[in-house]
Design an enzyme around this catalytic site. Structure first.
Site, PDB file in Angstrom:
ATOM      1  N   GLU A 120       0.843  -1.200   0.000  1.00  0.00           N
ATOM      2  CA  GLU A 120       0.000   0.000   0.000  1.00  0.00           C
ATOM      3  C   GLU A 120       0.872   1.241   0.000  1.00  0.00           C
ATOM      4  OE1 GLU A 120      -3.301  -0.430   3.061  1.00  0.00           O
ATOM      5  OE2 GLU A 120      -2.028  -2.147   3.547  1.00  0.00           O
ATOM      6  N   LYS A 122       2.263   4.648   1.407  1.00  0.00           N
ATOM      7  CA  LYS A 122       2.458   5.180   2.762  1.00  0.00           C
ATOM      8  C   LYS A 122       2.126   6.674   2.735  1.00  0.00           C
ATOM      9  CE  LYS A 122       5.709   5.280   6.619  1.00  0.00           C
ATOM     10  NZ  LYS A 122       5.537   6.713   6.883  1.00  0.00           N
ATOM     11  N   ASP A 124       1.663  10.448   3.688  1.00  0.00           N
ATOM     12  CA  ASP A 124       2.426  11.366   4.540  1.00  0.00           C
ATOM     13  C   ASP A 124       1.452  12.170   5.385  1.00  0.00           C
ATOM     14  OD1 ASP A 124       4.586  12.606   5.632  1.00  0.00           O
ATOM     15  OD2 ASP A 124       4.972  13.942   3.950  1.00  0.00           O
ATOM     16  N   TYR A 230      -6.697   1.945   6.688  1.00  0.00           N
ATOM     17  CA  TYR A 230      -5.859   0.854   6.189  1.00  0.00           C
ATOM     18  C   TYR A 230      -5.885  -0.395   7.059  1.00  0.00           C
ATOM     19  CZ  TYR A 230      -2.735   2.956   9.672  1.00  0.00           C
ATOM     20  OH  TYR A 230      -2.221   3.470  10.833  1.00  0.00           O
ATOM     21  N   LYS A 318      10.907   3.405   2.723  1.00  0.00           N
ATOM     22  CA  LYS A 318      10.945   4.866   2.687  1.00  0.00           C
ATOM     23  C   LYS A 318      11.714   5.341   1.455  1.00  0.00           C
ATOM     24  CE  LYS A 318       9.570   7.147   5.607  1.00  0.00           C
ATOM     25  NZ  LYS A 318      10.026   7.510   6.956  1.00  0.00           N
ATOM     26  N   CYS A 412       8.462  49.661  -1.036  1.00  0.00           N
ATOM     27  CA  CYS A 412       7.755  48.616  -1.787  1.00  0.00           C
ATOM     28  C   CYS A 412       8.065  48.744  -3.276  1.00  0.00           C
ATOM     29  CB  CYS A 412       6.250  48.744  -1.555  1.00  0.00           C
ATOM     30  SG  CYS A 412       5.263  47.628  -2.581  1.00  0.00           S
ATOM     31  N   CYS A 415       4.689  49.954  -5.228  1.00  0.00           N
ATOM     32  CA  CYS A 415       4.019  51.252  -5.095  1.00  0.00           C
ATOM     33  C   CYS A 415       4.872  52.326  -4.457  1.00  0.00           C
ATOM     34  CB  CYS A 415       2.723  51.092  -4.291  1.00  0.00           C
ATOM     35  SG  CYS A 415       2.985  50.792  -2.527  1.00  0.00           S
ATOM     36  N   CYS A 430       4.542  46.078   3.096  1.00  0.00           N
ATOM     37  CA  CYS A 430       4.219  47.341   2.442  1.00  0.00           C
ATOM     38  C   CYS A 430       3.076  47.979   3.226  1.00  0.00           C
ATOM     39  CB  CYS A 430       3.796  47.080   0.996  1.00  0.00           C
ATOM     40  SG  CYS A 430       2.983  48.491   0.204  1.00  0.00           S
ATOM     41  N   CYS A 435      -1.671  49.676  -2.917  1.00  0.00           N
ATOM     42  CA  CYS A 435      -0.571  49.021  -3.632  1.00  0.00           C
ATOM     43  C   CYS A 435      -1.150  48.113  -4.706  1.00  0.00           C
ATOM     44  CB  CYS A 435       0.273  48.210  -2.653  1.00  0.00           C
ATOM     45  SG  CYS A 435       1.601  47.286  -3.457  1.00  0.00           S
TER      46      CYS A 435
END
Length: 673
Positions: A120, A122, A124, A230, A318, A412, A415, A430, A435
């Site tokens: 199956e 795995k 995460d 599972y 893994k 910025c 702007c 900013c 902006c």
């Protein structure tokens, strides 16, 4: 079904059960099979009907009702629960040789037996245990130390692929699964956190774990977690011969089972399958970090047994991390909705985790300095959770002397507004409200339901207005004419007139809504209501000093500093002047009554349906006058406001001797009489 036809408790009970079964079926088809058979609008209609029945007949509410997925209260912490069967962790294999060693140990221990493996993916994510009695979900918990875990039942209820009721009443069943976050949801969550200057999750597993440990289930519900099951830890009334039969049973009972599993009888094919997924994993919509091998026969699993920590009949293969070396060509900044400047590295293109990578976020200036990343450096890159490109480290030993140290710009780039970095924060921002880089999302926020509530002004219309050059800041919305709107694509005559009407109506929005709509850093709906109630006008708030602001309950130094900085910005003051000239309301209606605070210290509870106010409108009125609205009745409650069909809060108020107000009496108090 018209609720008026539900005349008796018994007929309501029957209809509610029909609705629950139907909604459970549609939940299963949508969230487990990914094969919906009705449109969202029809599903919502069924849900609303069930909600109305349960509201009228509270005794009919069941723990497994689809209406009970998201609780309304936060918890103070998690309690510990014991698993019926220990949740063991898997031993790991990191290469082909270790897989063959595992197979050899299994075959030696089961001499003469025909061994087959189920392989199956795995996932995460975070391992969880779900416990059912007579087919009803009772509780769910984390793995913890394997013997005990944390009770996260309310958060697990928010996951739509977790069935609250099984298809048959199995006496007792403890199901094992992995809660995960899709790659898309993970990316969206981290983008939102980066915009807000909050720490990012390293990978989908950390994001899922952090989400499941939220004390407020509503936050968990907003992050779109999912679940693959599972295995079974404990069962009564279930007798199965193989792991494949377990997966089939879980699917039959309504659980989501990952379809990418396969049976193998020889190691050559199995190892080739592992190598296949090492590259194919990048095409999945969720992250995996390996595969799991399990002996298929349950009697053989029992014979193999387990060590103190791990079963001898299973192992996790893994995947090795995929990394690459490339060069930083340049570092530029992006400006987000909240004004956060995010430095991003432009890389020489490199192939990584199934795609070509040419950019990598550097998060903030501190991260760049900590890793000493310079323009021109050779750097080691990988994808966090196989999704987001990140620079792990610079390679200073490869420098030629031509590399350049980078620093955050003082202005910025979009702007020209001043860039500031608040004490204790990693994010630079900013300060310009208009902006252009943040304007699109700023306008979406300004027009949203809890802000100025401009119906019809959605993302698509805002995009067209910006593309046509018709608006350059929120105040320009109030200068639009019929011809401007009618000329836009897919916006007909009626829609244009409706939108103009909604814009005109928004001028009378409450002061607290306007303050919230301005998008001041750290100022949410609650803070906006407090500030509106305290100052009574936008002009008064603009003149506030930091010392004044921090003395207001619930307004801390961060909010105070943010408010003062916002109104000190010339660009922002210009936008506000335009709003005032357009006729937008900038004063509190209750300003004349004792500075708008004559309900200071008063605690209200509202129960039942009010005729002239929505629950939110009533709450806004109380809070604008300094009062507080809570969801539960206690001895500290000042008033309980009672509308039609009040619930148990009315009975509790009577028992405690708390003042009860009908709607007319509530109006008199709000009016200061």
């Amino acid at each position: 079904m018209d609720l008026d036809t539900v005349l008796t408790l018994e007929s309501a009970r029957e209809r509610a059960e029909i609705l629950r079964r139907e909604l459970e079926t549609h939940n299963y088809r949508y969230y487990v099979l990914d094969d919906p058979v009705i449109p969202d609008a029809q599903y919502d209609k069924l849900m609303r009907e069930l909600e109305q029945i349960e509201k009228k007949f509270p005794a009919l509410v069941t723990p497994y009702s689809p209406t009970q997925r998201v609780g309304g209260k936060s918890r103070e912490g998690f309690v510990t629960v014991r698993h019926l069967t220990p949740m063991l962790s898997l031993s790991n294999a990191f290469d082909e040789g270790e897989l063959r060693d595992f197979d050899r140990r299994v075959r030696q221990a089961l001499s003469g037996e025909n061994v087959e493996y189920v392989v199956e993916l795995k996932i995460d994510g975070l391992a969880v245990s779900l416990y059912y009695e007579d087919g009803i979900f009772v509780r769910g918990s984390t793995r913890g130390d394997g013997e005990t875990g944390e009770d996260i039942s309310e958060n697990l209820r928010t996951i739509r692929s977790v069935p609250l009721r099984l298809r048959r009443p199995v006496p007792r069943l403890e199901v094992r699964g992995e809660v995960f976050m899709s790659k898309r949801s993970f990316s969206m969550l981290n983008e939102a956190r980066e915009e807000a200057g909050e720490p990012l999750f390293a990978n989908p597993r950390n994001a899922a774990a952090g989400t499941l440990r939220q004390l407020d289930p509503r936050i968990t519900a907003s992050r779109k977690l999912d679940l693959f099951t599972y295995g079974i830890g404990y069962s009564e009334g279930v007798d199965l011969p193989e792991h494949i039969a377990v997966l089939n049973l879980l699917r039959e009972e309504g659980f989501k089972v990952n379809p990418e599993y396969k049976i193998f009888r020889n190691m050559e094919d199995l190892i080739n399958y592992c190598y296949h997924w090492q590259t194919e994993r990048f095409n999945l919509l969720y992250a995996i970090d390996g595969l799991v091998l399990k002996v298929n026969s349950l009697p053989l699993q029992e014979r193999l047994g387990a060590t103190a920590k791990s079963p001898r009949w299973a192992i996790a293969y893994k995947f090795p991390p995929e990394q690459a070396v490339t060069r930083v060509k340049n570092i530029f900044v992006r400006v987000g909705r909240t004004g956060v400047l995010t430095p991003t590295a432009e890389l020489e293109p490199v192939r990584l985790a199934g795609t070509t990578v040419s950019k990598a976020t550097l998060h903030n200036e501190d991260n760049i300095k900590e890793k000493d990343i310079r323009v021109g450096d050779l750097v080691l890159v990988q994808k966090a959770g196989d999704i987001i490109p990140e620079i792990l480290a610079a390679l200073p030993e490869k420098r030629t002397g031509a590399e350049k140290v980078w620093s955050m710009p003082a202005e910025c780039p979009a702007c020209g507004s001043k860039v500031v970095r608040a004490g204790g924060e990693a994010a630079a921002r900013c300060t310009g409200m208009a902006c252009p880089e943040r304007l699109w999302e700023e306008l979406i926020h300004f027009a949203s339901r809890n802000a100025m509530d401009i119906t019809g002004l959605g993302p698509a219309v805002i995009s067209q207005l910006l593309s046509a050059g018709l608006i350059g800041d929120p105040a320009d919305l109030y200068t639009l004419h019929y011809d401007d709107l009618a000329s836009l694509e897919r916006l007909g005559s009626k829609s244009a007139r409706n939108l103009l009407g909604a814009i005109e109506k928004s001028k009378s929005a409450s002061l607290s809504r306007l303050i919230f709509a301005l998008g001041i850093r750290h100022v949410g709906e609650r803070a906006a209501k407090i500030l509106a109630g305290r100052y009574g006008s936008l002009d008064g708030l603009m003149s506030a000093t930091p010392e004044e602001l921090v003395n207001i309950p619930e307004i801390g130094p961060k909010i105070a500093s943010s408010v003062v900085d916002f109104f000190a910005n010339g660009q922002n003051r210009m936008v506000i002047d335009k709003l005032i000239k357009a006729g937008v309301n900038t004063r509190s209606e209750r300003e004349g009554h004792s500075g708008g605070r004559y309900l200071d210290g008063k605690i209200f509870v509202i129960t039942g349906v009010l005729e002239d106010f929505s629950r939110q409108q009533a709450q806004e009125l109380v809070e604008s006058l300094g009062g507080k609205v809570t969801s539960s009745v206690s001895r500290n409650t000042s008033y309980v406001v009672v509308g039609e069909n009040p619930g148990s809060k009315y009975d509790k108020a009577l028992a405690l001797g708390i003042t009860i107000l009908n709607e007319n009496e509530f109006k008199k108090i709000i009016a200061g009489n």
